[in-house]
Design a protein around this motif. Sequence first.
Motif, PDB file in Angstrom:
ATOM      1  N   GLU A 187       0.823  -1.206   0.000  1.00 55.36           N
ATOM      2  CA  GLU A 187       0.000   0.000   0.000  1.00 55.36           C
ATOM      3  C   GLU A 187       0.859   1.259   0.000  1.00 55.36           C
ATOM      4  N   CYS A 189      -2.037   3.597  -0.218  1.00 53.53           N
ATOM      5  CA  CYS A 189      -3.098   3.450  -1.216  1.00 53.53           C
ATOM      6  C   CYS A 189      -4.100   2.427  -0.684  1.00 53.53           C
ATOM      7  N   ILE A 190      -5.345   2.857  -0.510  1.00 56.46           N
ATOM      8  CA  ILE A 190      -6.343   1.988   0.122  1.00 56.46           C
ATOM      9  C   ILE A 190      -7.410   1.507  -0.856  1.00 56.46           C
ATOM     10  N   GLY A 191      -7.298   1.867  -2.137  1.00 55.14           N
ATOM     11  CA  GLY A 191      -8.292   1.384  -3.084  1.00 55.14           C
ATOM     12  C   GLY A 191      -8.513   2.337  -4.233  1.00 55.14           C
ATOM     13  N   GLU A 192      -9.664   2.184  -4.883  1.00 62.95           N
ATOM     14  CA  GLU A 192     -10.019   3.000  -6.034  1.00 62.95           C
ATOM     15  C   GLU A 192     -11.457   3.497  -5.880  1.00 62.95           C
ATOM     16  N   LYS A 193     -11.755   4.616  -6.562  1.00 64.11           N
ATOM     17  CA  LYS A 193     -13.104   5.179  -6.512  1.00 64.11           C
ATOM     18  C   LYS A 193     -13.307   6.066  -7.728  1.00 64.11           C
ATOM     19  N   PHE A 239      -7.251   6.648  -7.820  1.00 67.66           N
ATOM     20  CA  PHE A 239      -6.627   5.961  -6.704  1.00 67.66           C
ATOM     21  C   PHE A 239      -6.890   6.771  -5.434  1.00 67.66           C
ATOM     22  N   TYR A 275      -7.566  11.888  -3.839  1.00 72.60           N
ATOM     23  CA  TYR A 275      -8.079  11.088  -4.952  1.00 72.60           C
ATOM     24  C   TYR A 275      -7.359  11.527  -6.228  1.00 72.60           C
TER      25      TYR A 275
END
Length: 378
Positions: A106, A235-239, A247, A276
């Motif tokens: 991450e 980095c905890i994910g995508e949106k 990211f 973001y």
Amino acid sequence: MKQPAAKSSLRRLCPNINKEDGLETVLEIPIPEEMFSTMGNNVALRWQNMLTWMKAQTEDKLATPTVASRLNELRFLLYLVGCPLIPLQVQLGHSVHRPVRDCSIEASTAKYIVQQYIAATGGQPALNAVDSMCVTGQIKISASDFYHTGQSIEVKKTSEEMGGFVLWQKDPDLWCLEVVLSGCKVCCGSNGKVSWRHSSNQQTPVQRGAPRPLRRFLQGLDPRATANLFLDAACIGEKIINDEECFILKLETSPAIRDAQSGPNFEIIHHTIWGYFSQRSGLLVQFEDCRLHSMRTKDDNDIFWQTSLESVIEDYKYVDGINVSHSGKTRVTVSRYGEQSANHKKELEERWKIEEVDFNIWGLNAESFLPPSNLEKT
């Protein structure tokens, strides 16, 4: 052929009201034309009304309940939305590279995303060539009244307040912001050793604290500070944000920093930041932060305040090789808990537009960022 400059929507000169052929005065803080046009039916009347309002900002006038209440509301809007600070000491000098060895997936992913962001905003050499910056812009702020969180009612905003601001910064951590909102002026700054904030009402003491960066820098104005901030993120994910696949980088304020920023009657319980970054452009398109702090009242009761800010960052344009955001919008939700067991909420919105950005200002030095003379008395 160089394109002609667009007409500014900020008014920068004030005519000499008392002498028709006298020289015009340069305003310290430009004001929006839209704000100026609401102050009378003609130019002379508008300037006269503005001067009258400014002359009313004396201590005897400020003592009246109506004016005092109005200024307190404007200061609340400015402190919370117009010039909030981030309780992190962001390195504002040259961007640094952190090794990815011995990092979690991450953390190493976040460092890669930050490097893509640096490239999208102009590249490392262009960012490191910046020594100082001056920004002028305008803001519009609206707010609701406080209401009970259990009420299922439609929250209506109050009338919109308009204003302008001037922001100066010098590498590495010297900055000063002056902002006028509907006639109420607030100044804040940092000289690298202490940060401060005070309003045009001289009855209000100067607020001081440890050096902290201005949140407005991280809303697309200072890519180098933004990159240095998120180098320690994960980095905890995508949106998907406004049809952009992004990211998500997350950063938690450490207990040591929270303790350093807290005071005898004030404690920061947590402060979390999210960025973001567009997968397509590499640019920062949304910046969020949420903080919870407690305040001890004179009656030894604790009141908890939670503030959530969400900034949409738009209209990137290159200035001297650096990609800078020129407009955006911030939504703010303020919640208050613990006061006589009543929970209250207030919602605010700020829209901003950058009129002018200049880098490497000649003659700007540390003496340009001296704190107010009465800072030591506070």
